[in-house]
Design an enzyme around this catalytic site. Structure first.
Site, PDB file in Angstrom:
ATOM      1  N   PHE A   1       1.528  10.383   1.526  1.00 33.21           N
ATOM      2  CA  PHE A   1       1.706   8.965   1.206  1.00 33.21           C
ATOM      3  C   PHE A   1       2.505   8.281   2.310  1.00 33.21           C
ATOM      4  O   PHE A   1       3.692   8.544   2.486  1.00 33.21           O
ATOM      5  CB  PHE A   1       2.453   8.877  -0.125  1.00 33.21           C
TER       6      PHE A   1
ATOM      7  N   SER B   1      -4.704  -1.515   0.708  1.00 29.88           N
ATOM      8  CA  SER B   1      -3.984  -0.326   0.244  1.00 29.88           C
ATOM      9  C   SER B   1      -4.578   0.254  -1.033  1.00 29.88           C
ATOM     10  O   SER B   1      -4.597   1.471  -1.213  1.00 29.88           O
ATOM     11  CB  SER B   1      -2.505  -0.650   0.047  1.00 29.88           C
TER      12      SER B   1
ATOM     13  N   GLU C   1       5.236 -13.547  -4.086  1.00 28.52           N
ATOM     14  CA  GLU C   1       5.815 -14.308  -5.192  1.00 28.52           C
ATOM     15  C   GLU C   1       5.242 -13.933  -6.553  1.00 28.52           C
ATOM     16  O   GLU C   1       5.709 -14.424  -7.575  1.00 28.52           O
ATOM     17  CB  GLU C   1       5.605 -15.806  -4.930  1.00 28.52           C
ATOM     18  N   THR C   2       4.222 -13.060  -6.584  1.00 26.17           N
ATOM     19  CA  THR C   2       3.593 -12.703  -7.863  1.00 26.17           C
ATOM     20  C   THR C   2       3.772 -11.221  -8.150  1.00 26.17           C
ATOM     21  O   THR C   2       4.302 -10.473  -7.328  1.00 26.17           O
ATOM     22  CB  THR C   2       2.086 -13.022  -7.837  1.00 26.17           C
TER      23      THR C   2
ATOM     24  N   TRP D   1      -5.388  -4.197   5.790  1.00 26.81           N
ATOM     25  CA  TRP D   1      -4.490  -5.281   5.378  1.00 26.81           C
ATOM     26  C   TRP D   1      -3.140  -5.066   6.046  1.00 26.81           C
ATOM     27  O   TRP D   1      -2.652  -3.935   6.092  1.00 26.81           O
ATOM     28  CB  TRP D   1      -4.350  -5.284   3.858  1.00 26.81           C
TER      29      TRP D   1
ATOM     30  N   HIS E   1       1.452  -9.124  -8.208  1.00 21.81           N
ATOM     31  CA  HIS E   1       0.409  -8.372  -7.508  1.00 21.81           C
ATOM     32  C   HIS E   1       1.011  -7.189  -6.743  1.00 21.81           C
ATOM     33  O   HIS E   1       0.457  -6.087  -6.755  1.00 21.81           O
ATOM     34  CB  HIS E   1      -0.348  -9.303  -6.557  1.00 21.81           C
TER      35      HIS E   1
ATOM     36  N   VAL F   1       2.275  -2.836   1.891  1.00 20.56           N
ATOM     37  CA  VAL F   1       2.273  -3.869   0.859  1.00 20.56           C
ATOM     38  C   VAL F   1       3.622  -4.577   0.945  1.00 20.56           C
ATOM     39  O   VAL F   1       4.665  -3.929   0.856  1.00 20.56           O
ATOM     40  CB  VAL F   1       2.069  -3.262  -0.546  1.00 20.56           C
ATOM     41  N   ILE F   2       3.589  -5.886   1.140  1.00 18.49           N
ATOM     42  CA  ILE F   2       4.823  -6.657   1.291  1.00 18.49           C
ATOM     43  C   ILE F   2       4.997  -7.558   0.076  1.00 18.49           C
ATOM     44  O   ILE F   2       4.056  -8.225  -0.356  1.00 18.49           O
ATOM     45  CB  ILE F   2       4.808  -7.468   2.600  1.00 18.49           C
TER      46      ILE F   2
END
EC number: 2.5.1.78
Length: 190
Positions: A122, A65, A94-95, A31, A97, A90-91
């Protein structure tokens, strides 16, 4: 901002332990692959630069991820590695998540470090936007993959040294506590 337009990924090879005999695993999220490929390249190139033979670097891909945890766990169980680097991005959207994924991955990797004897490094970017991720995956702020590789070498070395001078081989102090001789390790201050 203290890090604005500053490459944070430079390292001095003279301060890094010899890594030619170590074996590393890298688990990469597919991703946001434009970012994760840059991070992987930074990690791979740094390991090679620090004399790790290419055949001693194992790469596995996972879908996202969140799957890094399972991929790292299976790599630890099956690949006889000295350290594992997990790479993801991870970007913020709007939620919520973003929050759930970041929290889950962070806790999962922490748990692997607590439960196993092999370091898991990490390297998951958790940025507000794509530009921040670009800047940290080979852009103006350097490459967090490079930094993760250097951390992996240092942690593999610490693990190796700890097994050589196991605390149970050390004498007890009169208080009953173990006396552990410290092995000097050169680690750069940030």
């Amino acid at each position: 901002m203290a890090t604005e337009n500053k490459n944070l990924s430079e390292y001095d090879k003279n301060t890094i332990p010899n890594a030619k005999d170590f074996r590393f695993g890298i688990v990469v999220s597919e991703w946001n692959d434009v970012i994760t490929e840059g991070l992987y390249n930074g990690a791979f190139e740094a390991l090679i630069d620090c004399d790790v033979p290419a055949q001693q670097i194992i790469r596995w891909n996972v879908p996202g991820s969140f799957e890094l945890i399972y991929g790292a766990k299976k790599m630890l169980q099956t690949q006889n590695v000295d350290a594992v680097i997990v790479i993801g991005c991870v970007i913020q959207g709007e939620t919520k998540h973003f929050d759930f994924v970041c929290e889950g991955v962070t806790q999962g990797i922490k748990d692997l470090n607590v439960q196993t004897d092999i370091p898991v490094i990490f390297c998951v970017l958790t940025d507000n936007n794509m530009q921040q991720s670009i800047d940290r995956s080979g852009g103006v702020h350097g490459n967090k993959g490079t930094e993760a590789a250097i951390a992996a070498i240092k942690m593999a070395y610490i693990r190796q040294q700890a097994s050589i001078s196991h605390p149970f081989n050390q004498p007890l102090l009169s208080s009953g506590a173990l006396q552990i001789e410290e092995t000097p390790i050169k680690i750069e201050k940030e």
